[in-house]
Enzyme design. Structure first.
Site, PDB file in Angstrom:
ATOM      1  N   HIS A 323       0.820  -1.214   0.000  1.00 15.05           N
ATOM      2  CA  HIS A 323       0.000   0.000   0.000  1.00 15.05           C
ATOM      3  C   HIS A 323       0.853   1.263   0.000  1.00 15.05           C
ATOM      4  CE1 HIS A 323       0.644   0.814   4.393  1.00 15.05           C
ATOM      5  NE2 HIS A 323       0.764  -0.485   4.448  1.00 15.05           N
ATOM      6  N   CYS A 342       2.710  -5.638   6.735  1.00 18.30           N
ATOM      7  CA  CYS A 342       2.399  -5.239   5.360  1.00 18.30           C
ATOM      8  C   CYS A 342       3.559  -4.440   4.769  1.00 18.30           C
ATOM      9  CB  CYS A 342       1.111  -4.417   5.329  1.00 18.30           C
ATOM     10  SG  CYS A 342      -0.359  -5.383   5.768  1.00 18.30           S
TER      11      CYS A 342
END
Length: 423
Positions: A323, A342
């Site tokens: 992201h 992440c």
């Protein structure tokens, strides 16, 4: 046999130079370079053993070429190790351009043995432009800022014994062998965790490289193989249970307005119609982490959203994804191990444009236009793109160009390679 002869002579030079200084060291070095038979390897020596060899190339980390170069590097490092290795660089003064100090001598020796400093630079106690360029080359190979200053971290990297580096190369050869000769896809993405770097590969070459932020030691980014199948523009962020328990609850105890200030709303799972008022929760109750950990904490899209403009999805059992981030300054850090597992991607919109290239209706202009609306929009890729999270701390992009990274998660088998933990 030219390569082995070169390294044998280089190693012999280290052994001789380690007990000599000044004019005597310079004389010994010159004798080595003028040794009988030099004509057989002179040109090879200059091409492999100088800063002219490109450190950053378009060669993918998973490729037969990488595998071959690592095998060659192992052979070369075996010769260096058998010949006495490289000298330690003393931490006496700050070494940088313009410094004249006896410790520059061992620095020159160290850089010559590893192929970062050309033999024509000679031996002296002066940190000149040759040494400056060599240090920058060394730093680039080790994922450090190429500022030419031998600071604490550069010094630690330099003083890792060649025997340890040899072990690291052998360990990573096994990891590379499982992937380098496999067909990974016409287009694919590789996240190399210890390098905190992303490669977008197409047609057997790296077409984009992105700096990344990966998982901290306590919340490690997993190794996985998947396929990127969805891009969410202006995503909602759903806080994982671990972050709710470890981060959000303590923050709410300190600042009861934290959720409101960060546009985070609370719901029961499966019910987005009825928002739960944070003021109805006793955040200091010891049972609260267990209670709220089962609720849904969802952050609205926007500039302060934890994923900023885009989220890159791919099926996996670890609930991780790639992201954007509103904290762009993190990409400038030396140690980019800051996430909860992440992967944050610098210049992520370039990667998204590449991923959506074959998906009708989603070029750069339409992507940027959708971001400006502030409305969440999922986009499914017409053709999913293979995605590989890997852990490679040593590899090679060419003859004499060997890359090393900090073994941040301690998987290489030697505490000497966990340099971050030692600082």
């Amino acid at each position: 046999m030219q390569i082995k002869r070169r390294h044998l002579l280089a190693g012999a030079g280290v052994m001789a130079l380690s007990s000599a200084t000044g004019a005597k060291a310079d004389q010994i070095l010159q004798q080595i370079f003028n040794t009988h038979g030099r004509s057989a390897w002179n040109d090879q020596f200059d091409s492999h053993y100088s800063g002219d060899q490109k450190v950053i190339t378009t060669q993918p980390i998973f490729s037969p070429a990488t595998l071959s170069y690592v095998q060659q590097a192992i052979s070369n490092y075996e010769m260096i190790n058998a010949s006495g290795g490289w000298p330690n660089v003393p931490a006496t003064v700050k070494l940088e351009l313009g410094v004249v100090d006896p410790s520059v001598g061992p620095l020159r020796q160290r850089l010559m043995v590893s192929g970062d400093l050309d033999r024509n630079a000679g031996m002296s106690n002066a940190f000149d432009s040759y040494v400056d360029a060599a240090v920058k080359r060394f730093q680039t190979r080790h994922g450090l800022p190429a500022d030419g200053v031998v600071g604490e971290y550069t010094l630690k990297m330099m003083n890792v014994p060649v025997s340890t580096r040899l072990m690291q190369l052998r360990t990573n050869l096994v990891r590379l062998e499982t992937m380098a000769n496999s067909f990974l896809g016409d287009r694919y993405v590789v996240v190399n965790i210890p390098a905190a770097e992303i490669e977008a590969v197409e047609g057997g070459r790296v077409v984009q490289r992105h700096t990344a932020i990966v998982g901290k030691v306590s919340r490690q980014t997993p190794i996985l193989n998947s396929k990127i199948n969805e891009i969410i523009i202006n995503p909602y962020w759903n806080a994982p249970e671990s972050i709710i328990r470890k981060d959000i609850v303590p923050l709410m105890q300190k600042n009861p307005n934290y959720l409101a200030e960060n546009a985070i709303r609370i719901y029961n799972h499966g019910d987005l119609e009825n928002e739960i008022d944070p003021r109805s929760i006793d955040w200091h109750d010891p049972a609260t982490p267990d209670y709220v950990g089962k609720l849904r904490f969802r952050q609205d899209p926007g500039k302060i959203n934890a994923m900023a403009s885009v989220k890159i999805n791919f099926p996996n059992a670890h609930a991780v994804y790639m992201h954007d981030t509103p904290q762009q300054g993190l990409f400038n850090q030396l140690m980019r191990f800051e996430s909860s597992g992440c992967v944050r991607v610098q210049n992520v919109r370039d990667l998204v444009v590449w991923l959506l290239r074959d998906t009708p209706g989603w070029d750069r202009r339409s992507i940027e236009a959708q971001i400006k609306t502030g409305e969440s929009e999922p986009v499914h890729l017409s053709e999913p793109v293979p995605n590989y999270f890997t852990y490679i701390t040593a590899w090679s992009t060419g003859n004499g160009v060997v890359h090393f990274r900090d073994d941040i998660y301690g998987r290489d088998g030697s505490s000497d390679l966990q340099l971050t933990s030692a600082m």
